[in-house]
Design a protein around this motif. Structure first.
Motif, PDB file in Angstrom:
ATOM      1  N   UNK A 249       0.973  -1.176  -0.007  1.00 38.81           N
ATOM      2  CA  UNK A 249       0.148   0.241  -0.098  1.00 38.81           C
ATOM      3  C   UNK A 249       0.948   1.225  -0.058  1.00 38.81           C
ATOM      4  N   UNK A 250       0.469   2.456  -0.796  1.00 39.33           N
ATOM      5  CA  UNK A 250       1.007   3.729  -0.856  1.00 39.33           C
ATOM      6  C   UNK A 250       2.230   3.666  -1.406  1.00 39.33           C
ATOM      7  N   UNK A 251       3.016   4.977  -1.075  1.00 41.53           N
ATOM      8  CA  UNK A 251       4.482   4.992  -1.803  1.00 41.53           C
ATOM      9  C   UNK A 251       5.395   4.892  -0.787  1.00 41.53           C
ATOM     10  N   UNK A 252       6.521   4.472  -1.150  1.00 40.37           N
ATOM     11  CA  UNK A 252       7.590   4.233  -0.054  1.00 40.37           C
ATOM     12  C   UNK A 252       7.976   5.465   0.613  1.00 40.37           C
ATOM     13  N   UNK A 253       8.259   5.503   1.791  1.00 39.62           N
ATOM     14  CA  UNK A 253       8.533   6.643   2.363  1.00 39.62           C
ATOM     15  C   UNK A 253       9.808   6.706   3.550  1.00 39.62           C
ATOM     16  N   UNK A 254      10.680   7.454   3.403  1.00 38.31           N
ATOM     17  CA  UNK A 254      12.078   7.630   4.305  1.00 38.31           C
ATOM     18  C   UNK A 254      11.663   9.042   4.837  1.00 38.31           C
ATOM     19  N   UNK A 255      11.810   9.271   6.091  1.00 37.86           N
ATOM     20  CA  UNK A 255      11.452  10.411   6.679  1.00 37.86           C
ATOM     21  C   UNK A 255      12.406  11.603   6.382  1.00 37.86           C
ATOM     22  N   UNK A 256      13.698  11.220   6.064  1.00 38.30           N
ATOM     23  CA  UNK A 256      14.589  12.134   5.735  1.00 38.30           C
ATOM     24  C   UNK A 256      15.012  12.204   4.091  1.00 38.30           C
ATOM     25  N   UNK A 257      14.351  11.822   3.396  1.00 36.51           N
ATOM     26  CA  UNK A 257      14.719  11.901   2.208  1.00 36.51           C
ATOM     27  C   UNK A 257      13.658  12.635   1.199  1.00 36.51           C
ATOM     28  N   UNK A 258      14.093  13.811   0.621  1.00 36.95           N
ATOM     29  CA  UNK A 258      13.323  14.906   0.394  1.00 36.95           C
ATOM     30  C   UNK A 258      12.435  14.426  -0.888  1.00 36.95           C
ATOM     31  N   UNK A 259      12.914  13.698  -1.912  1.00 42.09           N
ATOM     32  CA  UNK A 259      12.257  13.198  -3.044  1.00 42.09           C
ATOM     33  C   UNK A 259      11.105  12.330  -2.571  1.00 42.09           C
ATOM     34  N   UNK A 260      11.057  11.477  -1.778  1.00 38.83           N
ATOM     35  CA  UNK A 260      10.297  10.575  -1.355  1.00 38.83           C
ATOM     36  C   UNK A 260       9.287  11.380  -0.528  1.00 38.83           C
ATOM     37  N   UNK A 261       9.519  12.084   0.437  1.00 34.51           N
ATOM     38  CA  UNK A 261       8.692  13.047   1.028  1.00 34.51           C
ATOM     39  C   UNK A 261       7.911  13.989   0.189  1.00 34.51           C
ATOM     40  N   UNK A 262       8.368  14.367  -0.878  1.00 32.05           N
ATOM     41  CA  UNK A 262       7.606  15.301  -1.918  1.00 32.05           C
ATOM     42  C   UNK A 262       6.584  14.392  -2.529  1.00 32.05           C
ATOM     43  N   UNK A 263       6.876  13.238  -2.890  1.00 32.02           N
ATOM     44  CA  UNK A 263       6.071  12.293  -3.516  1.00 32.02           C
ATOM     45  C   UNK A 263       5.101  11.748  -2.791  1.00 32.02           C
ATOM     46  N   UNK A 264       5.102  11.694  -1.634  1.00 27.44           N
ATOM     47  CA  UNK A 264       4.199  11.183  -0.532  1.00 27.44           C
ATOM     48  C   UNK A 264       3.160  12.347  -0.349  1.00 27.44           C
ATOM     49  N   UNK A 265       3.604  13.488  -0.083  1.00 28.46           N
ATOM     50  CA  UNK A 265       2.729  14.782   0.359  1.00 28.46           C
ATOM     51  C   UNK A 265       1.846  15.081  -1.117  1.00 28.46           C
TER      52      UNK A 265
END
Length: 758
Positions: free
Chosen positions: A563-579
């Protein structure tokens, strides 16, 4: 010689024909001719040929065989299985597999068995356990199991029975890195090998001890992304062969090199100051301690050149934060296991790779992930529970020393069963119930385990084969293989939530049962049925999904749901995609990360390079430091062990297909050392020490240090029921002394031996 399919099959059959016993009572052979029946359509399930438990897709082919492939829905596993996974069908219809309950007739370990029915097996167990409970208390019965799905139901039975003494195999294999992570981070942490640009490895041989997801991740990092791999290991293993650089480190000195790397990172100002200041407790104390651990000092201890330690440290820092020091699994264990694993974690912490691609990260289960998303992205699973479970006042047998407190809830100090039985420390054990665990192979000092088994009043074993340990049981309960049973939905979350499920593919052969059913039915015989209110596995699964039948159907259909998108809390690109994906997501920090949300379940709420809690229960160990250990005598060689790609340490040596691939474990000896003893490859040798003596054969190779010998784990079984494995190769556990490492509770897996040509 022409090698075609006909020749291969003929050769494979010949490989085991000469070692077959007379038909074992309760075996498939005793049933006569059997056929394979089941689903001809692919069923999503979970492998169990090792503890990784990869997702699979399996089906019956023409009523003669079973096709086992990887589940393509689980992309990180690559939709593939390893050699062990592909051999599941060979285990399924092996004529030596036990498919009827058995009771011992004669002395323990003699190998004399009689078939019985389940009702008699349950009644015999209930009579003995209840008698022991009445005379000595429920705590005098120990329960042990292979970890994972197999342990849950047995340990539930133990609690209902009133015993606190439940154990997994943790202290014989993975406990070191688990306990170290608890102390430093407050819980388990994962590796993102697939995105790493620089990997430092201390003997975690993912190319032999295969974990399909992590192994493929490291392969992809090396082959597709050009990651550099540096390996420190005493022998030229497969992972060393695939490395850019290999250093034949002296056994037991891994911690010295790891601390020297930390020294360089701090001394040369290569560490992430901002990360350390924000997230780390005890840095000053740690920096003061490692000041003396220079590369030159480490070279004198480990035989790894100082200039290389310094260069590697700089290269590693240059790749930060997308770099990782692999915290390992099996390695050259010493009594300083706790310091070693913490030192490996520390080298990661210093470059600030936590929650960064290619570094370390925490699993994102549904409840946490949904909070970040601001909506229910993934379903959460309920845990079946019983409100009226008995209160247990007795202490666990491994609670004699508080230094092991981090392990009490993570598998326990398994070998304390031996101490409690033989020395009544802290009190006397009288019975042992074990499920799919083989301490004769995985635990140290085999003779001591035999003595323990013989002294106990009653022993029960639940397994697929009569393993070396099960051979000493009074009652043997045959479990269905993973292809014959259903089990609960399992949380397999990584960077995002994921679930998978084991499902029955073939009809049950003989009269076996899944272990969850065995322990539920035994509970009825023990008058404990009220604590097992579920009717069957369907009931349990429906409870897990809160009666969401559509969700259950999806999981069963796909086998793997992510489920959802991979998320690492301190990884800018992943947080951007998540938001971008979730409009109601928690607002990111000014730097477009969730760095402020990163927390640790430690007393300080930070990563603890120095721990007051640890200092409290293990004085002198609050700060990570080096301690010299004596692993062998001056006239001995180091003896180390490891995993091989075609076997699981103590479980697969009798599986026909895998036995044909490898039935023995040659002892690796360096040519210089072999020359001193006039030993050539293939020669029969004796390897011995004060603990035991074994006979095997030599493999003379430059891929090992001259002061070290090596053998793969799991061979040399000594019970006649395992016909293909009995007497084949060196039994490592018969050479390893009964020593427990501080804090981690680990068995000692490095020792000294002598060798002689026979």
């Amino acid at each position: 010689m022409k090698l075609d399919r006909r020749t291969f099959i003929k050769g494979a059959g010949a490989g085991t024909a000469g070692c077959m016993l007379a038909t074992l009572p309760g075996s498939i052979a005793a049933l006569g001719k059997t056929s394979i029946s089941g689903s001809e359509q692919s069923i999503a399930s979970i492998c169990e040929m090792c503890s990784t438990r990869c997702p699979i897709s399996a089906r019956v082919v023409d009523g003669k065989n079973v096709s086992i492939l990887g589940n393509k829905q689980a992309k990180s596993f690559g939709g593939a299985v390893c050699a062990r996974g592909g051999a599941g069908h060979s285990q399924l219809y092996d004529k030596q597999r036990i498919v009827k309950p058995l009771k011992r007739v004669g002395e323990r370990g003699e190998g004399n068995w009689q078939e019985i029915e389940w009702d008699e097996a349950y009644a015999t167990i209930a009579e003995n356990l209840n008698r022991i409970k009445a005379q000595h208390g429920a705590q005098s019965v120990a329960f042990s199991s292979k970890s994972g799905s197999l342990s849950g139901h047995l340990f539930h039975l133990a609690k209902a029975f009133g015993s606190p003494n439940t154990f997994t195999h943790a202290s014989t294999c993975p406990a070191g890195y688990v306990v170290a992570a608890k102390a430093m981070f407050g819980g388990k942490i994962k590796r993102d090998l697939g995105n790493s640009k620089y990997i430092i490895n201390f003997g975690h041989n993912l190319y032999e001890g295969i974990n399909m997801s992590e192994t493929r991740g490291m392969m992809n990092a090396q082959m597709e992304k050009g990651a550099k791999l540096v390996v420190f290991e005493p022998r030229f293993s497969i992972v060393a062969d695939k490395a850019d650089e290999w250093y034949a480190i002296k056994p037991g000195t891994d911690v010295a090199v790891a601390l020297a790397i930390c020294h360089v990172l701090i001394n040369d100002d290569l560490y992430d100051r901002e990360f350390v200041a924000r997230y780390v407790e005890g840095f000053a104390e740690f920096a003061k301690e490692v000041k003396a651990y220079t590369p030159e000092w480490a070279e004198s201890v480990s035989d790894v050149p100082a200039e290389d330690i310094r260069r590697i440290s700089h290269e590693y820092a240059a790749a930060a934060p997308h770099a990782v020091v692999d915290f390992g699994h099996r390695a050259s264990f010493t009594t300083e296991e706790f310091e070693m694993r913490r030192a490996l974690y520390a080298a990661n912490v210093l470059i600030g790779n936590i929650e960064r691609k290619g570094g370390l990260y925490f699993g994102k289960k549904a409840s946490k992930y949904n909070k970040f998303a601001g909506e229910k992205v993934a379903p959460t699973l309920a845990k079946p529970g019983v409100d009226n479970m008995p209160k247990i006042d007795a202490k666990r047998i491994d609670m004699v020393d508080e230094q092991y407190s981090l392990l009490w809830s993570s598998g326990g100090v398994y070998q304390s069963i031996l101490d409690a039985t033989l020395s009544a420390q802290p009190y006397q054990l009288h019975a042992w119930v074990m499920s799919r665990t083989n301490p004769m192979q995985t635990m140290t000092d085999r003779a001591r385990i035999v003595e323990t088994m013989k002294k106990l009043d009653f022993v029960v074993a639940c397994d697929i084969y009569i393993s070396e340990s099960a051979a000493y049981a009074d009652i043997f309960l045959p479990e269905s293989t993973y292809l014959e049973r259903d089990e609960e939905i399992v949380d397999k979350s990584g960077k995002n939530p994921a679930y998978y499920v084991r499902q029955q593919v073939v009809d049950v052969i003989g009269d076996t049962k899944p272990s969850w059913q065995i322990w539920k039915e035994l509970a009825d015989s023990l008058a404990l049925g009220e604590y097992f209110p579920w009717q069957n596995m369907d009931t349990l699964r429906l409870f897990q999904v809160d009666k969401d039948t559509r969700l259950l159907a999806d999981i069963k259909q796909q086998g793997w749901l992510s489920y959802g998108k991979p998320l690492m809390l301190r990884e800018t690109s992943m947080v951007k995609d998540f938001v971008a994906q979730y409009p109601n997501a928690i607002e990111p920090d000014a730097d477009e990360t969730y760095a402020s949300r990163l927390s640790f379940k430690t007393p300080s709420g930070k990563i603890e390079l120095s721990s007051k809690k640890v200092e409290g229960f293990a004085p002198g160990r609050g700060v990570i430091k080096y301690r010299e250990v004596a692993l062998k005598k001056a006239d001995e060689l180091f003896f180390i062990q490891g995993k091989v790609a075609v076997h699981t340490n103590a479980a697969t040596q009798n599986v026909p297909m895998l036995a044909n691939l490898m039935s023995d474990n040659a002892v690796w000896i360096h040519p210089v050392t072999a020359g001193l003893f006039n030993i050539s490859s293939g020669d029969k040798i004796r390897i011995y020490n004060a603990t035991g003596s074994e006979e095997g054969h030599a493999l003379v190779t430059p891929g090992i240090r001259p002061d070290t010998v090596f053998a793969y784990m799991g061979c040399g079984s000594k019970n006649k029921e395992l016909a293909r494995a009995t007497g084949k190769g060196v039994h490592c556990g018969n050479l390893l002394p009964h020593v427990t490492s501080p804090v981690t509770g680990m068995n000692l897996h490095t020792t000294g031996v002598k060798i002689a040509k026979l």
